[in-house]
Design an enzyme around this catalytic site. Structure first.
Site, mmCIF file in Angstrom:
data_model
loop_
_atom_site.group_PDB
_atom_site.id
_atom_site.type_symbol
_atom_site.label_atom_id
_atom_site.label_comp_id
_atom_site.label_asym_id
_atom_site.label_seq_id
_atom_site.Cartn_x
_atom_site.Cartn_y
_atom_site.Cartn_z
ATOM 1 N N GLY A 1 30.250 37.983 37.536
ATOM 2 C CA GLY A 1 31.570 37.584 38.006
ATOM 3 C C GLY A 1 31.598 36.431 38.996
ATOM 4 O O GLY A 1 32.615 35.769 39.164
ATOM 5 N N ASP B 1 32.649 38.345 43.249
ATOM 6 C CA ASP B 1 33.996 38.009 42.793
ATOM 7 C C ASP B 1 35.077 38.807 43.515
ATOM 8 O O ASP B 1 36.063 38.237 43.981
ATOM 9 C CB ASP B 1 34.101 38.166 41.261
ATOM 10 C CG ASP B 1 33.656 39.536 40.745
ATOM 11 O OD1 ASP B 1 33.253 40.406 41.554
ATOM 12 O OD2 ASP B 1 33.700 39.746 39.517
ATOM 13 N N ASP C 1 36.543 45.688 45.589
ATOM 14 C CA ASP C 1 37.509 46.678 45.121
ATOM 15 C C ASP C 1 37.264 47.952 45.931
ATOM 16 O O ASP C 1 37.795 48.097 47.027
ATOM 17 C CB ASP C 1 37.340 46.845 43.611
ATOM 18 C CG ASP C 1 38.318 47.831 42.990
ATOM 19 O OD1 ASP C 1 39.385 48.045 43.572
ATOM 20 O OD2 ASP C 1 38.013 48.366 41.908
ATOM 21 N N LYS D 1 40.923 43.510 47.119
ATOM 22 C CA LYS D 1 42.050 44.295 46.614
ATOM 23 C C LYS D 1 42.550 45.227 47.703
ATOM 24 O O LYS D 1 41.764 45.962 48.288
ATOM 25 C CB LYS D 1 41.592 45.090 45.388
ATOM 26 C CG LYS D 1 42.548 44.995 44.218
ATOM 27 C CD LYS D 1 42.137 45.900 43.090
ATOM 28 C CE LYS D 1 41.589 45.107 41.938
ATOM 29 N NZ LYS D 1 41.397 45.957 40.732
ATOM 30 N N PHE E 1 44.863 44.855 38.103
ATOM 31 C CA PHE E 1 43.622 44.436 37.464
ATOM 32 C C PHE E 1 43.712 42.955 37.142
ATOM 33 O O PHE E 1 44.632 42.517 36.461
ATOM 34 C CB PHE E 1 43.345 45.247 36.199
ATOM 35 C CG PHE E 1 41.930 45.076 35.731
ATOM 36 C CD1 PHE E 1 40.905 45.829 36.285
ATOM 37 C CD2 PHE E 1 41.620 44.122 34.765
ATOM 38 C CE1 PHE E 1 39.588 45.638 35.888
ATOM 39 C CE2 PHE E 1 40.297 43.928 34.360
ATOM 40 C CZ PHE E 1 39.284 44.692 34.921
ATOM 41 N N VAL E 2 42.765 42.184 37.679
ATOM 42 C CA VAL E 2 42.838 40.726 37.518
ATOM 43 C C VAL E 2 41.679 40.178 36.687
ATOM 44 O O VAL E 2 40.594 40.763 36.646
ATOM 45 C CB VAL E 2 42.869 40.002 38.889
ATOM 46 C CG1 VAL E 2 44.186 40.253 39.606
ATOM 47 C CG2 VAL E 2 41.692 40.419 39.757
ATOM 48 N N ASP F 1 36.348 39.430 34.566
ATOM 49 C CA ASP F 1 36.501 39.765 33.154
ATOM 50 C C ASP F 1 37.239 41.065 32.916
ATOM 51 O O ASP F 1 37.372 41.898 33.813
ATOM 52 C CB ASP F 1 35.114 39.912 32.524
ATOM 53 C CG ASP F 1 34.436 41.213 32.949
ATOM 54 O OD1 ASP F 1 34.292 41.433 34.172
ATOM 55 O OD2 ASP F 1 34.074 42.027 32.084
ATOM 56 N N ARG G 1 36.631 35.311 31.448
ATOM 57 C CA ARG G 1 35.948 34.787 32.638
ATOM 58 C C ARG G 1 36.136 33.281 32.821
ATOM 59 O O ARG G 1 36.102 32.776 33.929
ATOM 60 C CB ARG G 1 34.433 35.039 32.548
ATOM 61 C CG ARG G 1 34.025 36.495 32.654
ATOM 62 C CD ARG G 1 32.513 36.573 32.886
ATOM 63 N NE ARG G 1 31.953 37.873 32.564
ATOM 64 C CZ ARG G 1 31.913 38.901 33.415
ATOM 65 N NH1 ARG G 1 32.421 38.775 34.621
ATOM 66 N NH2 ARG G 1 31.376 40.042 33.056
HETATM 67 P P1 IMP Z 1 33.580 47.699 43.663
HETATM 68 O O1 IMP Z 1 32.167 48.163 43.712
HETATM 69 O O2 IMP Z 1 34.538 48.823 43.366
HETATM 70 O O3 IMP Z 1 34.033 46.903 44.857
HETATM 71 O O4 IMP Z 1 33.714 46.831 42.369
HETATM 72 C C1 IMP Z 1 33.361 45.550 42.319
HETATM 73 C C2 IMP Z 1 33.197 45.125 40.876
HETATM 74 O O5 IMP Z 1 34.143 45.764 39.996
HETATM 75 C C3 IMP Z 1 33.518 43.661 40.806
HETATM 76 O O6 IMP Z 1 32.367 42.877 41.042
HETATM 77 C C4 IMP Z 1 34.071 43.512 39.411
HETATM 78 O O7 IMP Z 1 33.021 43.326 38.500
HETATM 79 C C5 IMP Z 1 34.718 44.825 39.116
HETATM 80 N N1 IMP Z 1 36.185 44.789 39.345
HETATM 81 C C6 IMP Z 1 36.895 45.469 40.265
HETATM 82 N N2 IMP Z 1 38.208 45.187 40.186
HETATM 83 C C7 IMP Z 1 38.327 44.289 39.173
HETATM 84 C C8 IMP Z 1 39.463 43.585 38.597
HETATM 85 O O8 IMP Z 1 40.636 43.715 38.989
HETATM 86 N N3 IMP Z 1 39.170 42.744 37.574
HETATM 87 C C9 IMP Z 1 37.908 42.536 37.097
HETATM 88 N N4 IMP Z 1 36.832 43.161 37.611
HETATM 89 C C10 IMP Z 1 37.051 44.038 38.640
HETATM 90 MG MG MG Z 2 31.357 42.079 38.787
#
Ligand code: IMP
Ligand code: MG
Length: 172
Positions: A38, A94, A97, A125, A146-147, A153, A159
């Site tokens: 990402g 990227d 979340d 987010k 969701f973006v 992606d 992407r």
């Molecule tokens: P985290 O570990 O929950 O912070 O997730 C991070 C990873 O989840 C990011 O690097 C993305 O690959 C994926 N992700 C989380 N939210 C989104 C979204 O809205 N769009 C696309 N990928 C996302």
């Molecule tokens: Mg990712």
């Protein structure tokens, strides 16, 4: 698909962040570590906006996603990483979340012997964090949607888009 952030706004913000990082890392042994896949577009633009000498490394993080957007098992692969012992590491991802990925990456870069580990993400987010850390730098805060685009992606599509867009529930 609903456009959220246009290319010129992204470029301006990434350049400002690059300038901030340039003064922060002046005279320090910086390695920018991108989180594949990402990070690709963000990383490429950001490193060109950081005008102090630095190295670039990559790691791979993935969490299995089925047909839905639920996160599965988190996997971090550091086999592609160059030596970061005694270097100041900036992790570039990227999106923050739940924060689980970034939290895991910070500790694996610390274990790899980095002198310092800081983090920069394109997007944060709102209201989703499950961890006790926050990114040191971010470009934009977005609502809980969701973006895709500019590296992000949905099932590996979208992407390449130069803008960031929100997918509607009906697209998922
Ligand atoms: P985290 O570990 O929950 O912070 O997730 C991070 C990873 O989840 C990011 O690097 C993305 O690959 C994926 N992700 C989380 N939210 C989104 C979204 O809205 N769009 C696309 N990928 C996302
Ligand atoms: Mg990712």
């Amino acid at each position: 698909m609903r456009n959220l952030i246009e290319p010129d706004i992204i470029q301006r913000r990434v350049h400002d962040l690059g300038a901030e990082l340039t003064s922060q890392y002046e005279g320090r042994p910086l390695t920018v570590v991108g989180v594949l896949t990402g990070c690709m577009l963000f990383l490429a633009d950001l490193v060109r906006a950081i005008s102090v000498p630095h190295r670039i490394g990559v790691v791979h993080a993935s969490s299995y996603r089925g047909p839905t957007t639920e996160r599965g098992d988190l996997r971090v692969d550091t086999t592609l990483l160059t030596d970061v012992r005694d270097r100041d590491v900036l992790i570039v991802d990227d999106i923050f979340d739940t924060g689980q990925t970034l939290k895991r990456l910070v500790s694996s870069l610390q274990s790899a012997g980095a002198r310092s580990v800081h983090t920069a993400v394109l997007l944060v987010k709102e209201g989703r964090s499950e961890v006790d850390i926050a990114p040191d730098h971010h470009c934009f805060q977005i609502p809980d949607v969701f973006v895709v685009g500019y590296g992000l992606d949905y099932n590996d599509d979208y992407r390449h888009l130069p803008f960031i867009a929100a997918l509607d529930e009906s697209d998922l």
